[in-house]
Design an enzyme around this catalytic site. Structure first.
Site, PDB file in Angstrom:
ATOM      1  N   THR A  11       9.958   8.786   6.754  1.00  0.00           N
ATOM      2  CA  THR A  11       9.750   7.570   7.552  1.00  0.00           C
ATOM      3  C   THR A  11       9.701   6.313   6.685  1.00  0.00           C
ATOM      4  O   THR A  11       9.209   5.280   7.128  1.00  0.00           O
ATOM      5  CB  THR A  11       8.446   7.688   8.352  1.00  0.00           C
ATOM      6  N   LYS A  50       1.073  -2.178  15.413  1.00  0.00           N
ATOM      7  CA  LYS A  50       1.759  -0.891  15.301  1.00  0.00           C
ATOM      8  C   LYS A  50       0.738   0.238  15.114  1.00  0.00           C
ATOM      9  O   LYS A  50       0.019   0.263  14.126  1.00  0.00           O
ATOM     10  CB  LYS A  50       2.736  -0.928  14.129  1.00  0.00           C
ATOM     11  N   GLY A  95      10.460   2.897   5.263  1.00  0.00           N
ATOM     12  CA  GLY A  95      11.168   1.744   5.794  1.00  0.00           C
ATOM     13  C   GLY A  95      10.950   1.481   7.263  1.00  0.00           C
ATOM     14  O   GLY A  95      11.583   0.582   7.832  1.00  0.00           O
ATOM     15  N   GLY A 126       8.479   0.069   9.013  1.00  0.00           N
ATOM     16  CA  GLY A 126       8.000  -1.264   9.356  1.00  0.00           C
ATOM     17  C   GLY A 126       9.059  -2.333   9.157  1.00  0.00           C
ATOM     18  O   GLY A 126       9.225  -3.224  10.004  1.00  0.00           O
TER      19      GLY A 126
END
Length: 259
Positions: free
Chosen positions: A202, A171, A204, A206
């Site tokens: 943002t 990622k 959470g 992953g």
């Protein structure tokens, strides 16, 4: 479709099993959970964390798997070497897709995995993974490979694949520019790009991406299609992320049906 998350609890509801279960529901699957740890957590950070004993993790897992059954599993915060080894042992007996999110630190930089657990993640957990989904900090923590730009993603993926997962999803959300991720099995590369939305909420991300991938795999999608669908879902959730508390708010798991 039945999907199991093996992860920690986020009392603020933005990450962990709460994010996983919301994601699984939003994607049309039935989510179930094995709780590994409890955190006192909000938009400002993690104020405390308490592991559950291995026997509690093992009992939850057997209770769900032996009666209800599962069609995909996602792992998140496992906290300690003992819990990593316990979960790896349980997963070794399953013949379903497993998505491993090797959670090392929280969005705010709070440690969620003991340093002593890293070798167990490398040698016991990741070999059970259908897809491993590390962010750039976790790649460096696990492999020593430091990513400073998009050109470094293939080397990062190669290093993660050497630890045993069938697919690596690296990622690149922490890099500048578009949100670029690389999915590869060592033979074929799939580059996933999305515009970067100017939204700092943002929390959470992953957890949401990994559980969305598990949900799509449970529905029968091949890995590249599952990850692409999960990327599309989490991009929308980031775009719709909302302010909650005084710090970093969560992504919006119900963005597709929100009015």
């Amino acid at each position: 479709m039945r999907v199991l998350t093996v992860a920690g609890s986020d009392s603020g509801g933005g990450a962990g099993i709460q994010a996983d279960l919301k994601t699984m529901l939003a994607l049309g699957t039935h989510g179930m959970s094995v709780l590994t740890a409890v955190t006192a957590q909000n938009s400002l950070g993690v104020q405390g964390a308490w592991e559950l004993p291995p026997e509690a993790v093992r009992a939850q897992f057997r209770s769900v798997v032996d009666d209800i059954g599962v069609q995909a599993v996602k792992t998140g915060m496992l906290a300690s070497r003992e819990l990593v080894e316990t979960v790896a042992e349980l997963l070794a007996d399953l013949d379903v897709p497993v998505v491993v999110d090797p959670v090392g630190v929280s969005k705010h930089g709070d440690p969620l995995l003991a340093v002593s657990a890293l070798d167990a993640v490398r040698t016991r957990l990741l070999p059970n993974a259908t897809v491993a989904t590390p962010n750039l900090d976790e790649v460096e923590q696990l492999t020593g490979v430091r990513v400073t730009g998009e050109r470094d993603l293939p080397a990062a993926a190669e290093a993660v694949l050497e630890l045993g997962p069938r697919w690596a999803l690296i990622k690149g959300g922490h890099l500048a520019g578009d949100a670029v991720d690389l999915l590869t099995d060592g033979t074929t590369e799939h580059w996933l790009r999305a515009p970067r939305h100017p939204n700092r909420h943002t929390h959470g991300t992953g957890c949401t991406l990994a559980s969305a991938t598990a949900a799509e795999l449970a529905k029968g999608a091949a890995v590249p299609e599952a990850v692409a669908a999960a990327k599309e879902y989490v991009t929308g959730a980031i775009r719709a992320g909302f302010a909650l508390g005084a710090g970093i708010g969560p992504v919006h798991h119900g963005w597709r049906t929100a009015r």
